[in-house]
Design a protein around this motif. Structure first.
Motif, PDB file in Angstrom:
ATOM      1  N   ALA A   1     -24.453   3.242 -20.709  1.00 47.87           N
ATOM      2  CA  ALA A   1     -25.380   3.979 -21.562  1.00 47.87           C
ATOM      3  C   ALA A   1     -26.748   4.018 -20.909  1.00 47.87           C
ATOM      4  CB  ALA A   1     -25.466   3.327 -22.945  1.00 47.87           C
TER       5      ALA A   1
ATOM      6  N   LEU B   1     -24.275   8.158 -23.712  1.00 48.66           N
ATOM      7  CA  LEU B   1     -23.144   7.542 -23.018  1.00 48.66           C
ATOM      8  C   LEU B   1     -22.837   8.411 -21.813  1.00 48.66           C
ATOM      9  CD1 LEU B   1     -20.823   6.520 -25.996  1.00 48.66           C
ATOM     10  CD2 LEU B   1     -22.599   5.183 -24.855  1.00 48.66           C
TER      11      LEU B   1
ATOM     12  N   LYS C   1     -23.940  10.295 -28.940  1.00 51.88           N
ATOM     13  CA  LYS C   1     -23.145   9.654 -27.892  1.00 51.88           C
ATOM     14  C   LYS C   1     -23.017  10.566 -26.671  1.00 51.88           C
ATOM     15  CE  LYS C   1     -18.607  11.138 -29.662  1.00 51.88           C
ATOM     16  NZ  LYS C   1     -17.308  10.667 -30.209  1.00 51.88           N
TER      17      LYS C   1
END
Length: 1821
Positions: free
Chosen positions: A118, A185, A181
């Protein structure tokens, strides 16, 4: 959180919108999400179709760059729980999540979870390790990801995070945008074969192609890269290495070819997978990390995206050693781990046999938008990402504007970038390769000009950034771009074409490939493709279709190792056979082999010296000579080392070192290694350092030089161990050619070469950095790579080679002038004479033709083959009798070959020239060596010149014939000797084939005449690479006097060279010189040619030299008288000619906007990158120091640079304190400079260990003594009774008192001859000797050894402020009032004193008992009066006392209290009262003695209370001068009693010996002999003890001498005066003659330093007669104490004051109770008026004068009547005031025998408030 993708059911659209709406409401407290159905039905449904009819994905990712017109609403994160950790990179539980920290830890990964990296906005250089359920992540195609999130924390182990919002809070992402995300990510992570977690491919969220394109300029953590790409040519822009791929592995470059990849290795598109359309690129560079989300997200703010870093790092590779990790889900096959990542999109089929059909390999320069996938014969096309990197770099706004947002100052638009690129391509020459550096400057200049107003308003420091102003009057629109670009190309014909009709890049590329196959682009060099993408934004790329341009670009994309590999493969596979055959067919009479059969070889060797010919007398070698400028640089190095030592950081304590050792590290080149050994052996440094016994031959000197290969590890480890075992030895590590290996040791261990990174692993290791006795010196000609933002070298520790000339003035009297790169370039701009820097036009033409014919071969292979063909033909044409072959070689090659063959004929010893053939690639160099040797031998020239292969991995191989010649020239008798360096090849006629990818510091001989670099590759466009190639030709020439130089410039040197061909590179190939007409027969004795017709060239005999015409520009020759002239010696003063490839020549000779050659603006080294595209250019006026600061500001190291990790050490400046950098141009003499530095550093350390000791013989030594031996010669202590029977020696023998009056003694006869040197100034420099300090020496404040730290007060237990001030009061009759003294007593010394129990008041200083004995203790307190010597006074007695306990007290003046306390915080100090601030040494001695006696009484009272007797208290003190440095003892032979050698002993031994003397308390005063190199009486019997004057170091009995005081008013001779009064009091005085004290010469401070000046000005008075004046007269008063004026006046005017006494030893001046110095011409007889005093017998002695100084009541008229005076004798009565003067005259009835006049009364020239002294003179009646 959710995502949609092609192939998903339509019903998921509602689910996604519903989920997003719910999640948005949970995230934000202020933003009201839009209703679900508004999002579903109010948004436009635009669904583009792909080429195959499939529906494209209509829903773009939140980061795709679409704009929003809604006002930005910041996202507010939930506040963390109280007490939780909020540190970036750590979770709220305080556990580290950074990949660099936990990569090697064992991580617990649940089944079904994947490791994911991340990105945190606050940590752009780090990845945070997370565990995410694989069901919520997309596959390699961006499909099949469930909505929502499920993750675990890999730090604290907490599991079950169901919302990414919650998870982002836990891992402290600290987001300013809504957590997604898809946005945060970023990468898959996996474990490699070593078990380390490494970076994998990026997570393929939908729209990855657009996001990757935007993120290619973002910075990835430096610890993540395992295989950073090696930068290629012209890549000044960062991160170009990972901007070329288009698969899901976009940011995973496994190729090291700087941003290119062979498309034959790209995976083909898989059937059944739907292609994604290209995402929309961003325009604003500062928004490259994350673009605005779609309109349904209201919380995005332009400020929310992290600013793009100026320093870029490539991401880690997804493959390890060519094997794909199991966790890498990227589809497609990777060939050797170098498959280019490609984004999904439209595909383009490359036609079969494109390379074979077109004869070129097109290069696609990516521009804007996503490049479609290439399939088919993709290996025939190359893709280059440098243009795209250039665009992105120039779109990144400077950081100074980012804080104001991107709306005020916008970067260049896409359309403007494309248009400017077209303009740039149009103006390129047909044979010119595009340079990204030039284009980058064009784009930057255009941006600055378009926003000049905004920039100026910002620079005026307005509080608010200026409002947006239009940069261009009419912004360029996408519709205007095509026709403006076509308009620009209309002037260049077909060389640049603009293709704008295709609807997409794929169709445009397909059209371009078809035109190439059809031959429609034969005249086109560049095809610029411009189209409008589906995102309604301009997309572009450039296809390079020119044969020369595409080849140059393709080769520039290869790394050096790839070039070596490719060339070796072409040679080994037989690909060059057709080329060789074709080149051989160019000769009309057959190939070279056939021509060799026809050639007539030499019948005999003309190079053997005839028996009757005298040898050449002009031969000399110069590598042994040390030039003045080298010594100057060595001194600069020494001064920088001293500056480090003098700094307040105490990083280098030079005073603690007594020896120098060194180790020189050189690159792994055998020649460079032997070259340094040769210089070291001839420099004399080994003798300077005392190592000559260890090095008896040059072979032994090799132990101090080491090559940077695997053998250096043991050497460095040995040096580290020696540094630990020898802390008093300073070790110097010299890193020569320091720019050679700057690779990171970590990078080399992970994926680099084993030979790389040694410097970082060894010289930057912790042991060397922390060793206080290791100093590192980097030496290089190209320091740029060491001058980055992360450099370890302070700019103050850089030493740059100075310029030897300034306005034609030889600053260092060198008589030599350096000829380097700048001078070579200057010769090309001068119109007079041939330039030294040239190119070969005919050679270039032949190479260009062959490159078109053989497109698959590397150009260096073609150039080498052509070069060998030219040399072969030239050799046959010159020596083989085939003059018709001259037209088949170039004029330049013919010139060099003729000069090589003919030069030896003009010298009887057959000295010749060197021809350097630079072939960087070893395989080609071996081929050239083999072929030239074969041609030479077939032509019978094996004794005419040698062909040498200069391989850095091996030594020099020379044939036996030439070995014999070299031994004869160098006068070497060893039959086994062979040359190890190129310098030893001086005057050897040879061709040196110099190979190796980079020169490694090898120096070339002065016989170098030609430097042929036509094979050097033009690809490595780095400043360091280019300058080090040109540096091979650097040269030192003799500087001509200005009168002889006249109008001739430096570039004329080549014109005046009679051995150079007068042809220019612009001449056509038809111009051929008839060599046979110039060189008749096989002799070829003359090589002086001009471009003239062959029939006009006269034939010359063998020994007929020529001289050029004196007219400028004339190329005709005149025959000079018949004589022999050594061509080698005549060319010593002429720099070599350099031949370059034409492309490189044009590049070097082109100037940039600053007036500097263009290579100076290139990236300095492949291991660094520019910090910003907004940097200025180097200025022409910059000095070396300013250039260093420029690179320190504008360059940053790449990840594989050894300094890349220097910022992580936590230091503020990152500079290593003991590291220096010496930079200078190539071949200038840096090796000799740093070797001399080692020598003078050793001498300086010895000098620091030496001091100037006063060394003068005793004066007045002709005493008429009876030479009675009172003590045995071996007696250890004096006998008191014997000492009483010894006569007192009144004569002063101390040389420092040679200028004072002699004391009368009946046993002394003065020397009639006066020393003439004493007639000069009074204060003459006394004779001194250099003596090395022993281990028992006293030191000043500059000494800092570890043993002394506690003694000096540097122990942490005793801080500087831990000392107390104590008052001590006592009274004395002579002072008339109580005197208050102050003691400064450190806490560590309080045990020496006694304090009252009630208030802690100081009571007394503790004294031991006479009976006490401690072998580690000195009983006598040591008092040292000092002034003005807080730094230089020798107060550190720790070593002198050999660690014994002692009490040492510094006696200082009040105004100096603070500075002495600062420098000596752990010393006891006695502060004199304020009234003594202007007093002399007499006052200090007086107060010390009286205080000591008062303390003795106090101690006796205290001891009596404890049961001791008063007489048992130790009564002695030591009065020591502050310049006593060492003490010596004479060893006496116990058998013969003669004096032996004198050795250094400790002060402890001397004092304990004296204190242990029997009946020591019966002595009033003891002392030592003053040392003299001739005063020990070696081999003679001498009296071990004597009675006489004592000076400098006294053991004083304050009890016996209580009635004898020092005169507190005296400035000079107070010790002589005290000695005489002690003797007259009948007290014993003893001098220990077997002990001596050495006094150091200290020129600063001291009690003898007084400046006599007026009260009004600071101008010193010159005449001593001005020191006194008549009372009540108007006189210029002096600001000097009255006593000092009186003493100086009496000293200098004694001849006028006592005329009868001058030179009259038999009639001295009588001085009562006081000794005054009346000058060396006057003799003084001292008598005491005290009762029972012991005086010299004066019966029958007539005195020539009388001095009465401050007479007391003991002087009576009766006492004076005992003495007889000459008639006319002078009386001088001195009193403190006028009243006392008259009273004294009356009381002593002086007017009865002395006549006074009113004019005979005087006073010192002081004002009344300064209390002048009065005196009266008179004559005896």
């Amino acid at each position: 959180m959710g995502n949609s993708y092609t192939g998903q059911l339509r019903s998921t659209r509602f689910e996604e919108v519903l989920h997003n709406s719910i999640e948005a409401s949970l995230r934000s407290n202020t933003v009201v999400p839009r209703p679900v159905f508004s999002q579903l039905y109010l948004e436009p449904e635009w669904r583009p179709r792909s080429r195959d009819g499939q529906i494209e994905n209509e829903d773009e990712d939140d980061d795709d760059g679409s704009e929003s017109n809604s006002p930005p609403i910041p996202y507010q994160m939930k506040p963390p729980p109280e007490g939780s950790c909020t540190t970036d990179g750590f979770c709220q539980a305080g556990k580290d999540l950074r990949l660099a920290s936990i990569a090697t830890e064992c991580l617990d990964l649940p089944p079904g979870f994947l490791l994911v990296g991340a990105k945190s906005p606050s940590l752009p250089d780090q990845l945070l390790v997370c565990a995410v359920d694989r069901r919520f992540l997309p596959d390699e195609h961006g499909h099949n990801a469930l909505l929502g999130f499920s993750g675990n924390c890999m730090g604290c182990g907490e599991k079950g995070f169901r919302y990414f919002t919650e998870f982002s809070n836990h891992i402290n992402l600290k987001l300013t945008t809504q957590p997604k995300k898809q946005k945060h990510l970023k990468y898959h992570l996996f474990r490699n074969a070593q078990g380390t977690v490494v970076l994998g491919p990026p997570i393929c969220w939908k729209g990855i192609e657009s996001r990757v394109r935007r993120q290619s300029t973002s910075n990835v953590s430096g610890g993540l890269e395992e295989h950073p790409p090696v930068s290629g040519v012209s890549d000044l822009l960062p991160n170009s290495s990972h901007t070329t791929g288009y698969t899901a592995s976009e940011t995973c470059p496994t190729s090291i070819n700087d941003g290119h990849v062979s498309l034959s290795q790209q995976p083909l598109p898989q059937p059944g997978l739907l292609a994604h359309g290209p995402g929309r690129p961003t325009v604003i560079g500062s928004m490259a990390n994350s673009g605005p989300p779609k309109k349904r997200h209201k919380g995005w703010s332009p400020e929310s995206s992290a600013p793009t870093e100026a320093v870029h790092r490539p991401a880690a590779s997804s493959t390890v050693n060519g094997t794909k990790s199991a966790s890498n889900g990227t589809s497609g096959c990777a060939s050797q781990g170098s498959s280019p990542p490609m984004a999904p999109g439209e595909s383009v089929i490359v036609p079969d046999n494109l390379l074979q059909t077109c004869g070129l390999q097109p290069v696609i320069l990516k521009g804007h938008g996503a490049l479609p996938r290439l399939c088919g014969s993709a290996g025939d096309v190359l893709v280059n990402g440098r243009l795209q990197a250039c665009y992105r770099s120039t779109q990144t706004l400077p950081h100074v504007y980012e804080q104001y947002g991107a709306s005020s100052v916008q970067p260049l638009s896409t359309e403007m970038q494309v248009l400017l690129t077209v303009y740039y391509l149009v103006q390129l020459a047909p044979d010119q390769m595009p340079l990204m550096e030039d284009l980058e400057q064009i784009l930057m200049r255009s941006w600055r000009e378009s926003h000049l107003t905004e920039i100026r308003q910002y620079q005026q420091s307005h509080p608010q950034f200026p409002s947006p102003l239009p940069g261009l009057a009419q912004p360029l629109t996408p519709s205007q771009l095509p026709w403006l670009a076509k308009l620009a190309t209309s002037s260049c014909g077909e060389s640049v074409q603009v293709l704008d009709t295709a609807p997409s890049l794929a169709e445009a590329l397909d059209d371009t490939f078809q035109k190439l196959m059809e031959g429609k682009l034969n005249q086109t060099h560049y095809v610029v493709i411009v189209c409008m993408g589906r995102s309604q934004e301009t997309e572009s790329c450039i296809v390079v279709t020119g044969k020369h341009q595409s080849r140059a670009l393709a080769e520039s994309m290869l790394s050096p190792s790839d070039c070596v590999r490719q060339i070796s493969q072409e040679l080994s596979s037989g690909m060059t056979a057709e080329l060789e055959a074709y080149i051989g067919s160019l000769c009309p009479d057959g190939d070279v082999e056939a021509l060799l059969e026809k050639s007539s070889p030499e019948k005999s060797s003309p190079s053997t010296q005839g028996c009757g010919e005298p040898p050449c007398t002009e031969y000399r070698v110069e590598w042994r000579e040390i030039r003045p400028i080298q010594l100057a640089v060595a001194r600069k190095l020494l001064s920088h080392v001293c500056a480090i030592a003098d700094s307040s950081t105490h990083n280098l304590d030079l005073g603690s070192f007594d020896k120098v050792e060194f180790l020189i590290c050189v690159p792994p080149s055998e020649v460079a290694f032997q070259q340094v050994v040769l210089h070291l052996w001839n420099s004399g440094v080994l003798q300077e350092l005392g190592l000559e016994q260890e090095c008896l031959s040059p072979k032994d000197a090799e132990q101090y030089v080491v090559k940077l290969d695997q053998t250096v590890v043991a050497k460095i480890n040995e040096l580290i161990q020696k540094s630990k075992m020898n802390p008093y030895t300073l070790f110097i590590v010299v890193h020569d050619h320091a720019h050679w290996d700057i690779s990171s040791g970590h990078y080399s261990r992970v994926g680099g070469k084993p030979s790389e990174g040694l410097v970082d692993s060894l010289l930057n290791c912790k042991q060397i950095q922390e060793a206080a006795n290791i100093l590192t010196l980097h030496v290089t000609s190209f320091p740029f790579a060491l001058q980055t933002q992360n450099t370890r070298i302070s700019p103050y520790n850089e030493i740059h080679w100075p310029s030897a000339f300034n306005n034609d003035v030889d600053l260092y009297h060198e008589k030599t002038k350096y000829y380097g790169v700048s001078e070579l370039l200057e010769s090309t701009r001068s119109g007079s004479g041939l330039p030294l820097l040239r190119f070969d036009s005919s050679f270039e033409s032949m190479v260009a033709v062959l490159e078109e014919r053989f497109p698959k071969l590397h150009s260096v292979v073609i150039r080498t083959q052509v070069l060998l063909q030219h040399y072969s033909v030239a050799l046959m044409a010159t020596a083989g009798g085939q003059a018709q072959l001259q037209k088949h070689t170039s004029i330049e090659t013919l010139e060099m070959v003729q000069c090589l063959l003919s030069s030896t004929h003009r010298c009887p010893s057959h000295h010749g020239h060197m021809l350097l053939l630079r072939i960087p690639f070893p395989s080609l160099a071996a081929l050239a060596h083999q072929r030239l040797c074969r041609i030479r031998d077939r032509l019978g020239l094996h004794d005419r010149f040698e062909v040498i292969l200069g391989d850095p991995t091996s030594g020099i191989i020379v044939g036996k014939h030439f070995l014999d010649q070299l031994r004869l020239w160098l006068k070497i008798q060893d039959p086994e000797w062979t040359p190890h360096t190129y310098l030893e090849l001086e005057a050897l006629p040879c061709i040196l084939i110099f190979t190796g990818m980079d020169p490694m510091g090898e120096s070339l001989p002065r016989s170098l005449k030609y430097c042929d670099q036509r094979v050097v590759s033009c690809c490595a466009l780095r400043r360091t690479a280019m300058e080090q190639e040109l540096g091979l030709a650097a040269y030192l020439v003799l500087a001509e006097p200005q009168s002889q130089r006249g109008a001739r410039t430096s570039s004329d040197l080549s014109e005046s060279d009679p051995d150079k061909l007068s042809s220019t590179d612009n001449e056509e190939e038809e111009l051929v010189v008839d060599v046979n007409s110039t060189l008749p027969g096989p002799d070829h004795s003359q090589a002086e040619f001009s471009p003239r017709k062959p029939d006009k060239q006269p034939a010359l005999s063998k020994c007929t030299p020529q001289r050029r015409s004196t007219s400028p520009g004339s190329s005709s020759t005149q025959a000079s008288p018949l004589r022999q002239s050594c061509s080698w010696s005549r060319n010593l003063n002429r720099p070599p000619v350099v031949l370059l490839p034409k492309a490189l020549y044009n590049l070097i000779t082109t100037m940039d906007a600053s007036g500097l050659p263009k290579p100076t603006s290139f990236l300095p080294h492949a291991s660094v990158e520019w910090a910003s595209s907004f940097r200025p250019l180097l200025s022409k006026m910059m000095t070396c120091t300013e250039q260093s600061l420029y690179y320190r500001q504008w360059t940053v190291p790449r990840q594989h640079h050894m300094d890349s990790s220097n910022r992580a050490e936590g230091r503020t400046d990152n500079f290593h304190p003991r590291r220096l950098l010496l930079s200078g141009p190539p071949q200038v003499g840096k090796t000799g400079a740093y070797l001399q530095f080692l020598g003078i550093l050793s001498r300086m350390l010895i000098r620091l260990m030496e001091v100037d000791i006063y060394d003068e013989e005793d004066i007045n030594c002709n005493c008429q003594s009876d030479l009675v031996q009172y003590h045995q010669a071996i007696a250890s202590w004096p006998n008191a009774d014997t000492m009483r029977g010894m006569p007192f020696d009144f004569i002063i023998h101390d040389p420092k008192y040679e200028d004072i009056s002699v004391i009368y003694s009946t046993d002394f006869t003065p020397n009639a001859e006066k020393n003439p040197r004493r007639q000069e100034e009074v204060y003459l420099r006394q004779r001194t000797a250099r003596i090395k300090l022993s281990k028992y020496a006293a030191y000043n404040t500059y000494h800092h050894c570890e043993q002394c730290h506690q003694y000096m007060g540097f122990n942490p237990r005793y801080q500087l402020y831990e000392s107390t001030l104590h008052a001590f009061t006592f009274s004395h009759l002579l002072l008339g009032e109580e005197i208050q003294l102050y003691f400064i007593i450190p806490k560590s010394k309080e045990h020496h004193f006694s304090f009252s129990q009630s208030g802690g008041q100081l009571e007394s200083m503790r004294l031991p008992l006479t009976s006490d004995w401690n072998p580690d203790c000195i009983k006598s307190p040591i008092f040292t009066p000092t002034t003005g010597r807080h730094e230089h006074g020798l107060f550190n007695l720790y070593h002198a006392m050999d660690g014994a306990s002692h009490l040492h007290i510094l006696v200082i003046k009040e105004y100096e209290m603070a500075v002495y306390k600062k420098y000596w915080p752990n010393h006891i100090m006695l502060v004199l009262p304020t009234i003594f601030n202007g007093a002399g040494i007499g006052a200090a001695h007086f107060l010390i003695k009286e205080l000591s006696y008062h303390n003795l009484e106090l101690e006796r009272n205290r001891r009596v209370e404890h049961g001791s007797r008063p007489q048992d208290v130790w009564p002695f003190i030591i009065l020591a001068d502050d310049s006593c440095v060492m003490w010596n003892s004479v060893d006496v032979d116990t058998k013969s009693g003669t004096a032996g050698t004198e050795r250094n002993v400790s002060l402890k031994q001397v004092l304990q010996h004296m204190e242990a003397s029997p009946d020591i308390t019966q002595y009033g005063l003891c002392g030592l002999r003053k040392w003299s190199s001739r005063g020990s009486g070696f081999g003679r019997r001498r009296e071990p003890f004597s009675r006489g004057h004592l000076h400098d170091f006294l053991l004083l009995n304050v009890d016996l001498t209580q009635d004898v005081q020092y005169n507190q008013n005296r400035f000079t001779c107070d010790d002589v005066d005290f000695n005489l009064r002690v003797q007259s009091a009948g007290l014993l005085m003893c001098r220990f003659n077997n002990f001596s004290v050495m006094k150091k010469q200290i020129a600063i401070g001291g009690y003898r330093t007084f400046i006599i000046k007026t009260k009004m000005t600071d101008v010193p008075t010159v005449q001593p007669s001005q020191y006194v004046c008549a009372p009540d007269s108007k006189h210029l008063f002096l600001a000097t104490p009255a006593q000092l004026l009186l003493e100086k006046y009496l000293q200098h005017t004694s001849q006028r004051l006592f005329p009868l006494s001058a030179g009259n030893y038999s009639h001295p001046v009588l001085s009562v109770d006081c000794y005054l110095n009346l000058g060396p011409e006057v003799t003084v007889c001292f008598v005491s008026s005290r009762p029972h005093s012991i005086n010299i017998s004066t019966a029958g002695l007539l005195f020539s004068g009388l001095v009465l100084y401050f007479c007391d009541s003991f002087v009576t008229p009766g006492f004076l009547k005992k003495f007889q005076f000459l008639k006319g004798a002078t009386l001088c009565v001195i009193c403190p005031n006028r009243s006392a003067l008259r009273q004294t005259v009356v009381r002593l009835e002086l007017e009865d025998e002395w006549r006074f006049r009113l004019s005979d009364e005087f006073q010192t020239a002081n004002a009344k408030e300064d209390q002048p002294i009065f005196f009266l003179t008179g004559k005896h009646i």
